[in-house]
Write a protein that holds these residues in place. Structure first.
Motif, PDB file in Angstrom:
ATOM      1  N   LYS A  96       0.860  -1.236  -0.446  1.00 21.63           N
ATOM      2  CA  LYS A  96       0.057   0.025   0.413  1.00 21.63           C
ATOM      3  C   LYS A  96       0.781   1.368  -0.559  1.00 21.63           C
ATOM      4  O   LYS A  96       0.675   2.307  -1.317  1.00 21.63           O
ATOM      5  N   GLU A  97       2.139   1.483   1.284  1.00 25.65           N
ATOM      6  CA  GLU A  97       3.020   2.153   0.750  1.00 25.65           C
ATOM      7  C   GLU A  97       3.554   2.149  -0.386  1.00 25.65           C
ATOM      8  O   GLU A  97       4.152   3.631  -0.957  1.00 25.65           O
ATOM      9  N   ILE A  98       4.424   1.219  -0.925  1.00 24.41           N
ATOM     10  CA  ILE A  98       5.321   1.791  -2.408  1.00 24.41           C
ATOM     11  C   ILE A  98       3.784   2.013  -3.788  1.00 24.41           C
ATOM     12  O   ILE A  98       4.155   2.938  -4.303  1.00 24.41           O
ATOM     13  N   TYR A  99       3.119   1.564  -3.426  1.00 22.00           N
ATOM     14  CA  TYR A  99       1.962   2.322  -4.448  1.00 22.00           C
ATOM     15  C   TYR A  99       0.915   3.524  -4.006  1.00 22.00           C
ATOM     16  O   TYR A  99       1.954   4.680  -5.802  1.00 22.00           O
ATOM     17  N   LYS A 100       1.793   4.146  -3.555  1.00 21.08           N
ATOM     18  CA  LYS A 100       0.820   5.056  -2.004  1.00 21.08           C
ATOM     19  C   LYS A 100       1.888   6.347  -2.859  1.00 21.08           C
ATOM     20  O   LYS A 100       1.985   7.474  -3.598  1.00 21.08           O
ATOM     21  N   ILE A 101       2.848   5.731  -2.093  1.00 19.32           N
ATOM     22  CA  ILE A 101       4.503   6.130  -2.970  1.00 19.32           C
ATOM     23  C   ILE A 101       4.403   6.955  -4.645  1.00 19.32           C
ATOM     24  O   ILE A 101       4.760   8.472  -5.181  1.00 19.32           O
ATOM     25  N   LEU A 102       4.852   6.346  -5.388  1.00 13.95           N
ATOM     26  CA  LEU A 102       4.624   5.442  -6.584  1.00 13.95           C
ATOM     27  C   LEU A 102       3.562   6.693  -7.429  1.00 13.95           C
ATOM     28  O   LEU A 102       3.849   7.294  -8.479  1.00 13.95           O
ATOM     29  N   ASN A 122       3.876  11.128  -5.891  1.00 12.55           N
ATOM     30  CA  ASN A 122       5.484  11.298  -6.322  1.00 12.55           C
ATOM     31  C   ASN A 122       5.888  11.140  -7.768  1.00 12.55           C
ATOM     32  O   ASN A 122       7.130  11.776  -7.235  1.00 12.55           O
ATOM     33  N   PHE A 123       4.889  10.362  -8.377  1.00 11.84           N
ATOM     34  CA  PHE A 123       6.135  10.578  -9.833  1.00 11.84           C
ATOM     35  C   PHE A 123       4.744  10.380 -10.730  1.00 11.84           C
ATOM     36  O   PHE A 123       4.369   9.811 -12.001  1.00 11.84           O
ATOM     37  N   SER A 124       5.077  11.606 -11.106  1.00  8.92           N
ATOM     38  CA  SER A 124       3.639  11.676 -11.634  1.00  8.92           C
ATOM     39  C   SER A 124       3.023  11.734 -13.240  1.00  8.92           C
ATOM     40  O   SER A 124       1.953  11.734 -13.292  1.00  8.92           O
ATOM     41  N   ASP A 125       4.669  11.392 -13.608  1.00 10.36           N
ATOM     42  CA  ASP A 125       4.296  10.890 -15.351  1.00 10.36           C
ATOM     43  C   ASP A 125       3.754   9.890 -15.286  1.00 10.36           C
ATOM     44  O   ASP A 125       4.197   9.546 -16.040  1.00 10.36           O
ATOM     45  N   SER A 126       4.320   9.563 -13.966  1.00  9.73           N
ATOM     46  CA  SER A 126       4.730   8.026 -14.284  1.00  9.73           C
ATOM     47  C   SER A 126       2.977   6.779 -13.757  1.00  9.73           C
ATOM     48  O   SER A 126       2.631   6.182 -13.628  1.00  9.73           O
ATOM     49  N   LYS A 127       1.306   7.851 -13.491  1.00  8.64           N
ATOM     50  CA  LYS A 127       0.358   7.826 -12.841  1.00  8.64           C
ATOM     51  C   LYS A 127       0.039   6.748 -13.593  1.00  8.64           C
ATOM     52  O   LYS A 127      -0.459   5.671 -12.861  1.00  8.64           O
ATOM     53  N   ASN A 128       0.099   6.571 -14.394  1.00  9.41           N
ATOM     54  CA  ASN A 128      -0.932   5.969 -15.085  1.00  9.41           C
ATOM     55  C   ASN A 128       0.227   4.087 -16.038  1.00  9.41           C
ATOM     56  O   ASN A 128      -0.594   3.195 -16.001  1.00  9.41           O
ATOM     57  N   ASN A 129       1.455   3.599 -15.079  1.00 11.51           N
ATOM     58  CA  ASN A 129       1.663   3.020 -15.017  1.00 11.51           C
ATOM     59  C   ASN A 129       1.901   2.442 -13.947  1.00 11.51           C
ATOM     60  O   ASN A 129       2.862   0.980 -13.997  1.00 11.51           O
ATOM     61  N   VAL A 130       1.302   2.236 -13.096  1.00 14.13           N
ATOM     62  CA  VAL A 130       1.614   1.545 -11.784  1.00 14.13           C
ATOM     63  C   VAL A 130       0.104   1.223 -11.510  1.00 14.13           C
ATOM     64  O   VAL A 130      -0.768   1.515 -11.542  1.00 14.13           O
ATOM     65  N   LEU A 139      10.277   2.212   4.561  1.00 11.89           N
ATOM     66  CA  LEU A 139      11.215   0.365   4.087  1.00 11.89           C
ATOM     67  C   LEU A 139      10.044   0.521   2.607  1.00 11.89           C
ATOM     68  O   LEU A 139      11.141   0.357   1.869  1.00 11.89           O
ATOM     69  N   ALA A 140       8.744   1.242   2.031  1.00  9.36           N
ATOM     70  CA  ALA A 140       8.690   1.503   0.969  1.00  9.36           C
ATOM     71  C   ALA A 140       9.907   2.304  -0.297  1.00  9.36           C
ATOM     72  O   ALA A 140       9.855   2.258  -1.238  1.00  9.36           O
TER      73      ALA A 140
END
Length: 297
Positions: free
Chosen positions: A21-27, A30-38, A207-208
């Motif tokens: 959940k934390e990894i998903y949320k951070i990506l 924080n990685f605005s261009d990658s929202k559609n890639n996570v 950890l995430a």
């Protein structure tokens, strides 16, 4: 960090769980261009933003690979409660080991990096301190499923194994140790905490962050990643009570034997962090820093 990860399709298995959940949320945040890639999956905790995945179902695993075609897969899913694994060994093996084996086969087919969340329970607790090269020797079935899965994962050339411990989050419905203590003391219930079980409390968010940095650095192999503080569960519980201004008189010091649990637990696993600290800039948090983070959150 953006340029590297934004060009990748990242799939997080267990994105409704403590670490995923934390990894998903951070990506996502924080990685605005990658929202559609996570992308993420759930099993029991339904989430409209995530895809359902049963690690026991090979066809579901194949379908999700075919649909998403991930470049990086972060595997945080599975049966994580040692007592549950001990009492349901066939299911635990199918989910934790066979499920991982099937994921590895799909990663090979799609040329996908695999990041696997493992556990300090691959060790027996008889040594003074454990670095990444120590021989694994699990003392319970959960640890056996993790040790066996690690062997399979290492067969992949582009793989990363994270050995962590005592992961805590700040979800009020969580079964993490911190939330168990807080909820118990808030309800003025006795909380029995063993003073003969030692380990490293770890904050899921910290950890995430470290896992994401390791992925960005294209790291491979095995890393110990946990909280800096080495402590027993009784004094850990007292620290929680102190931080959140709760009545610590409800915390009772016991031995592991007094808990009459149907499982053998390693009593003392101290991890060596030299490798991770020389690799990432994100710092491992002390217990005080973790509890303050949860309190502020």
């Amino acid at each position: 960090m953006k340029n590297n990860l934004n060009t990748k399709k990242i799939l997080i298995l267990g994105a409704s769980g403590r670490v995923g959940k934390e990894i998903y949320k951070i990506l996502k945040n924080n990685f605005s261009d990658s929202k559609n890639n996570v992308f993420g999956t759930y099993h029991n905790k339904k989430n409209d933003h995530l895809e359902h995945l049963d690690l026991n179902d090979l066809s579901e695993i194949k379908n999700i690979f075919e649909t998403i075609k991930p470049n990086i897969l972060i595997h945080t899913a599975g049966m994580i409660y040692p007592i549950e694994c001990e009492e349901n060994q066939d299911l635990a093996w199918n989910v934790n080991v066979i499920g991982t084996k099937n994921i590895i086969e799909c990663c090979k087919e799609y040329n996908c990096k695999l990041v696997y969340l493992s556990s300090d329970y691959v060790f027996d607790g008889f040594e003074n301190i454990y670095d990444e090269s120590h021989v694994v020797n699990p003392v319970n079935f959960y640890g056996k499923t993790k040790a066996e899965s690690e062997k399979l994962v290492l067969d992949l050339e582009d793989s990363l194994i994270i050995r962590t411990a005592w992961v805590n989050d700040y979800d009020k419905n969580s079964k993490s140790f911190v939330m168990q203590v807080i909820n118990s003391l808030n309800n003025k219930n006795v909380f029995n905490a063993p003073s003969d079980q030692f380990g490293h409390p770890t904050l899921s968010h910290n950890l995430a962050e470290i896992i994401i940095e390791l992925i960005h650095k294209k790291s491979t192999g095995i890393f110990n990643v946990a909280g800096l503080t080495f402590i027993d569960r009784y004094n850990f519980a007292k620290k929680i009570a102190e931080t959140f201004s709760l009545d610590s008189s409800f915390i009772h010091e016991v031995s592991t034997a007094e808990l009459h649990q149907p499982i053998t637990r390693p009593s003392r696993i101290q991890l060596d962090f030299k490798k991770i600290q020389s690799t990432v800039s994100t710092k491992l948090l002390t217990l005080n820093e973790q509890l303050e983070y949860i309190k502020n959150f």
